[in-house]
Design an enzyme around this catalytic site. Sequence first.
Site, PDB file in Angstrom:
ATOM      1  N   ARG A  20      50.171   0.425  73.179  1.00  0.00           N
ATOM      2  CA  ARG A  20      49.640   1.779  73.047  1.00  0.00           C
ATOM      3  C   ARG A  20      50.651   2.788  73.579  1.00  0.00           C
ATOM      4  NH1 ARG A  20      47.269   3.990  77.036  1.00  0.00           N
ATOM      5  NH2 ARG A  20      46.163   2.109  77.744  1.00  0.00           N
ATOM      6  N   TYR A  37      44.102  23.356  55.029  1.00  0.00           N
ATOM      7  CA  TYR A  37      43.543  22.070  54.622  1.00  0.00           C
ATOM      8  C   TYR A  37      42.137  21.923  55.203  1.00  0.00           C
ATOM      9  CZ  TYR A  37      42.762  17.016  55.089  1.00  0.00           C
ATOM     10  OH  TYR A  37      42.214  15.763  55.092  1.00  0.00           O
ATOM     11  N   ASP A  39      52.519  22.765  59.580  1.00  0.00           N
ATOM     12  CA  ASP A  39      52.166  21.566  58.834  1.00  0.00           C
ATOM     13  C   ASP A  39      53.106  21.493  57.632  1.00  0.00           C
ATOM     14  OD1 ASP A  39      51.072  19.649  57.137  1.00  0.00           O
ATOM     15  OD2 ASP A  39      49.016  20.115  57.700  1.00  0.00           O
ATOM     16  N   LYS A  50      51.138  10.965  53.185  1.00  0.00           N
ATOM     17  CA  LYS A  50      51.475  11.641  51.933  1.00  0.00           C
ATOM     18  C   LYS A  50      52.920  11.349  51.524  1.00  0.00           C
ATOM     19  CE  LYS A  50      47.277  13.402  52.327  1.00  0.00           C
ATOM     20  NZ  LYS A  50      46.866  13.213  53.713  1.00  0.00           N
TER      21      LYS A  50
END
Length: 382
Positions: free
Chosen positions: A53, A106, A178, A203
């Site tokens: 982690r 978004y 973004d 994406k």
Amino acid sequence: MDNEVHRGFETLAIHAGQEPDPTTGAVVPPIYQVSTYKQDGIGGLRGGYEYSRSANPTRTALEVCLAEIEAGTRGLAFASGLAGEDALIRAVCKPGDHVIIPNDAYGGTYRLFAKVAEPWGVEFDPVPLLDVAAVAAAVRPETKIVWVETPTNPLLAIADIRALAQIAHDAGALLVVDNTFASPYLQRPLELGADVVVHSTTKYIGGHSDVIGGALVVADEALGEQLAYHQNAMGAVAGPFDAWLTLRGIKTLGVRMDRHCANAERMVEMLTRHPAVREVLYPGLPGHPGHDVAAKQMRAFGGMVSFRMESEEAAVRVCERTKLFTLGESLGGVESLIEHPGRMTHASVAGSPLEVPADLVRLSVGIEDADDLLRDLRQALD
């Protein structure tokens, strides 16, 4: 990696953080599918690894590569784009703080602010980012972030990163961009004054519709340390196989984006001439209100195209009639996708100031043969 020797984007994408494995000579970084690591005595960590982690060698390779291709000082890989956004908001903001977001952000970002951050105490205002004066007027003493998408999803509006960075910094706020739609290949916001870049690596960076992921890349080392602390404390990290798939996708990002952009331009050329199409939204069009800014800050205009039909029914009918363009959410994969934002990706903003036009269709133009894509789109429109 020696950036004084290797500076080209495609070279960085293939080599940054990805030196051959020192044990075997493997040219592709291994998938370290491991949760914990042997320590050489108490506190004696090998390479700084103790628990995956906190850090994992495969994720480290991805994070180094992300930082290099975005010209940042540190990259951080998350389980999703929204996980990265959440960590950023909680690291930078506290109850009572304020954020400016795009008025066509978004839908997932809007939901995060409206349903998670605002109940926690962080206020936000949607503002048309193309209007620099409106952004400046919306700044408050409590403003901690000016949040930018450019191009925006799904209306493909363009924001002037350099101008907005000046406004944010004058107010003592961060400019967060973004960069998912453009990708680091087409646009590098940190070089234009941004403080943090956000990606849904699902994406274009991943590029093959086979992995969910997110990333933050920062310009300032101290901010990078702060975000890394929150990444570890909150725990929504990219797993090693997801990191490996994303890293594999980055290697071909440049050549894929060239084809995405070329194919999108072919679709735009046809759509602007088709009598059933009322309006085409694409920053590469000279009549687009953000065209001049996009031409200055982007290498090319991207693979996303939106257009408006005469009615919602006509828009839905086009989405249902394509055969090669797959009806589906998401974007940025090698395959072409079509969707109705109002009923699909942006249904969460219905009834809000960010509601999208009901007659809107969004295309994620893939890398198939352009003539095949044109034939499919024409028959759907006809």
